[in-house]
Design an enzyme around this catalytic site. Structure first.
Site, PDB file in Angstrom:
ATOM      1  N   GLU A 169      -1.496  -9.054   2.685  1.00 42.67           N
ATOM      2  CA  GLU A 169      -2.214 -10.323   3.998  1.00 42.67           C
ATOM      3  C   GLU A 169      -2.602  -9.971   4.493  1.00 42.67           C
ATOM      4  O   GLU A 169      -2.487 -11.116   5.130  1.00 42.67           O
ATOM      5  CB  GLU A 169      -0.762  -9.092   4.730  1.00 42.67           C
ATOM      6  CG  GLU A 169      -1.458  -7.568   5.721  1.00 42.67           C
ATOM      7  CD  GLU A 169      -0.888  -6.447   4.871  1.00 42.67           C
ATOM      8  OE1 GLU A 169      -0.918  -5.122   5.251  1.00 42.67           O
ATOM      9  OE2 GLU A 169      -0.525  -6.436   3.579  1.00 42.67           O
ATOM     10  N   HIS A 181      -3.902  -4.638   0.346  1.00 42.79           N
ATOM     11  CA  HIS A 181      -3.434  -5.487   1.221  1.00 42.79           C
ATOM     12  C   HIS A 181      -2.778  -6.907   1.355  1.00 42.79           C
ATOM     13  O   HIS A 181      -3.881  -7.472   2.164  1.00 42.79           O
ATOM     14  CB  HIS A 181      -3.698  -5.196   2.568  1.00 42.79           C
ATOM     15  CG  HIS A 181      -3.343  -3.630   2.748  1.00 42.79           C
ATOM     16  ND1 HIS A 181      -2.822  -3.207   4.045  1.00 42.79           N
ATOM     17  CD2 HIS A 181      -3.929  -1.933   2.782  1.00 42.79           C
ATOM     18  CE1 HIS A 181      -1.961  -1.695   3.425  1.00 42.79           C
ATOM     19  NE2 HIS A 181      -3.478  -1.535   3.200  1.00 42.79           N
ATOM     20  N   CYS A 203       1.267  -1.118  -0.062  1.00 39.60           N
ATOM     21  CA  CYS A 203      -0.166  -0.111  -0.062  1.00 39.60           C
ATOM     22  C   CYS A 203       0.745   1.302  -0.217  1.00 39.60           C
ATOM     23  O   CYS A 203       1.739   1.938  -1.044  1.00 39.60           O
ATOM     24  CB  CYS A 203      -1.035   0.318   1.340  1.00 39.60           C
ATOM     25  SG  CYS A 203      -2.133   1.024   1.131  1.00 39.60           S
TER      26      CYS A 203
END
Length: 625
Positions: free
Chosen positions: A559, A557, A412
């Site tokens: 993750e 993102h 990001c």
């Protein structure tokens, strides 16, 4: 919220057959102090119940008055976790998804702010028919939300974690709602207390009195604990189990030992050893079927994720949300840290994660050169974030990684900054910047999205970002495309359309005015929105003038979608590149020892997650497995 299409390859839920049993509820409450693992306990219980063939849905209750977690400082409350819908939630929701290996919904999360806002909105729109509105309506709003979550999930068991600690006055209405559900369904509700048993250093004995007092305080709310999870620095002994059972009026077998352990992924295994899933099911009047293959797969993962000791990779996370007073907080980037671990396990290595403060690269008074440490890393991640603090330090780190072939992964903000660094260094735009920091820059390479400018101008920062699951179309013959194709997972196969779907949380984008110039200079935008207007992934190719082993950033993102049983493809590709660099550094070190080289190499690692003080001074272990 927008309607979200399922990701490619996601399992479609078939219509669930009607259960022969009434719906069941388990409430998990914290005692003595916060931060002792209610979220992990909730996640583990949900995983164990699911492995027994029951559909368990998990609900997180946060007692703060914020409507969601989006505007809270990560150093105060930890990471903000984003769902597919775009709802910004507590980091425990990330643990729930990782342990259950499935996506959660808005109905699985509530805050006091949500509850009170809903009650006030209903009162203003006359939904209460002009009646006097009081605390009973607040309680019933909570009950309705818990029951609605159960209905929407079509679950057998709803596990509700009430945040905070017994005695926090903001929790009272949630305890009252739980008590009322128990009264209405006396045979279908269990209460679990997660309490801490300290071992004072000067005494050297585990003390149970704080837990006894917590139980008495819980009784004052009309709630009786059926199970007590005894957290502590060591396993609880039989004598103290009996003492807690006697003073708290429960069966000694219902006191579950939960000592500190190296890996949170061992918690379900330890719980199962104490038969907590059997105790819960029997307490709810449910059958106890055998655990399915999902538990065996979890056991294999839990063993493997901590047993890769032959080869390590050193990964630096360069950010700013680490220090809180005199302590180092890793929770601000918890999903990033866990995603690295999952992919490291897949690649057969152990990740040694170093938390590095970006401001150290701006401070000329740092005792040791931070760049010397950076050069000894096998990979570097600049995660998401906001604001000006540490930005020039991050840009210096990115340039070092680009120029010295250190694998770099920007998430990001980390992708936006790598674009700015490229524009400054390669395009020669020395004043290139982001509108977030310098709106008067002559070269706003990163600018705010037009539809958000009005919200920001009005001071409306909550919910003013591009949030949730959005599609990205991959370009063929790129690093990103190769990563998704090579590391395809059962729940995310790369379709012929080359469309992937990832979770976003940002306000700013690559400015379309500079895209052509950046591409002509060698930066590759390997992922774009389906209409081609938004740049989702930026990278340098592995061949050509700007060849790099791994230099990639994502506007989204990744993750948030990494799971222990299904690591994220981009993290896995990053760890592969870090593993290759680690081997090269090892070869350099071996050559040094034989007098054949004068290169530098990383020394032996001493901890799995280390702070920047560990790099510049003495090793300090922050978190690990």
């Amino acid at each position: 919220m927008k309607k979200v299409k399922p990701r490619a390859g996601r399992k479609v839920q078939t219509k669930k057959a009607a259960s022969p049993h009434p719906h069941k509820y388990v409430f998990i409450i914290g005692g003595v102090m916060s931060g002792v693992g209610k979220g992990i306990a909730t996640s583990s219980i949900g995983m164990l119940l699911s492995s027994r063939g029951f559909k368990a849905n998990l609900v997180k209750v946060d007692p703060y008055l914020n409507v969601d977690a989006g505007t809270m400082n990560p150093t105060e409350h930890g990471e903000v976790f984003v769902l597919d819908s775009g709802l910004e939630t507590d980091q425990d929701m990330g643990n729930y998804e990782r342990f259950l290996n499935r996506d959660l919904t808005n109905a699985d999360y509530m805050t006091s702010g949500m509850v009170y806002k809903s009650v006030i909105d209903k009162e203003r729109s006359l939904q209460y028919g002009g009646r006097f509105v009081d605390a009973d309506h607040v309680r019933e709003e909570i009950v309705d939300r818990i029951e609605e979550s159960a209905r929407l999930n079509k679950s057998d068991i709803t596990v509700v974690e009430i945040g905070g600690t017994i005695g926090d006055y903001q929790n009272v209405m949630f305890y009252e709602a739980a008590r009322v559900i128990k009264i209405r369904h006396p045979h279908d509700v269990l209460f679990i207390l997660v309490s801490y048993l300290p071992v004072p250093g000067t005494i050297g004995e585990m003390k149970s009195k704080p837990t006894q007092n917590a139980v008495k305080q819980l009784n004052g709310y009309g709630i009786h604990a059926d199970i007590i999870i005894a957290r502590g620095p060591m396993p609880i002994d039989h004598k103290r189990k009996e003492k807690i059972a006697f003073t708290c009026n429960i069966d000694p077998h219902h006191v579950i030992s939960a000592p500190d352990i190296k890996s949170i992924y061992d918690v379900p295994v330890n719980f199962k050893h104490d038969r907590i899933d059997e105790i819960i099911l029997k307490g709810l009047g449910l059958p106890v079927p055998k655990s399915d293959e999902s538990y065996a797969a979890w056991q294999r993962m839990a063993r493997g994720i901590k047993n890769h000791t032959k080869h390590t990779v050193n990964i630096a996370i360069v950010g700013k949300y680490f220090n809180t007073g005199d302590f180092v907080l890793a929770d601000s980037y918890i999903s990033v840290i866990e995603a690295i671990k999952f992919s490291a396990h897949t690649c057969g290595v152990k990740a040694v994660i170093h938390t590095v403060n970006a401001r150290d690269f701006e401070n000329p008074k740092v005792r040791h050169s931070p760049y010397a440490v950076l050069d000894r890393m096998d990979g570097v991640i600049v995660p998401g974030g906001f604001g000006e603090t540490g930005i020039e330090g991050k840009l210096s780190v990115i340039r070092r990684c680009r120029e010295h072939d250190i694998p770099y992964f920007g998430l990001c903000y980390g992708m936006q900054l790598m674009t700015i660094e490229f524009a400054r260094s390669i395009l020669g735009l020395a004043e290139a910047h982001t509108a977030e920091i310098d709106p008067h820059s002559p070269h706003l390479v990163i600018d705010i999205m037009p539809d958000q400018k009005k919200k920001i101008a009005a001071g409306n920062y909550g919910g003013s970002m591009r949030l949730g699951l959005y599609p990205t179309k991959l370009e063929k013959d790129t690093v990103a495309y190769g990563a998704y194709a090579a590391n395809a997972r059962s729940d995310r196969q790369l379709p012929a359309s080359r469309l992937i779907r990832e979770r976003h949380r940002h306000r700013y984008e690559v400015n379309p005015r500079y895209i052509k110039r950046l591409e002509e200079a060698g930066l590759v935008f390997s992922g774009k929105s389906p209409d081609g207007s938004l740049m989702e992934i930026a990278e340098l190719p592995r061949t050509g003038d700007h060849a790099h082993p791994f230099f990639l950033g994502t506007q989204f993102h990744p993750e948030f979608l990494a799971r222990p049983l299904s690591p994220h493809p981009l993290f896995t590709e990053f760890v592969k590149a870090a593993k290759d660099r680690s081997k090269k550094l090892f070869d350099v070190r071996m050559a040094e020892m034989t007098g054949q080289s004068d290169g530098t190499a990383m020394g032996p690692a001493t901890a799995e997650v280390m702070s920047d003080t560990a790099l510049f001074n003495d090793p300090q272990k922050v978190d690990g497995e």
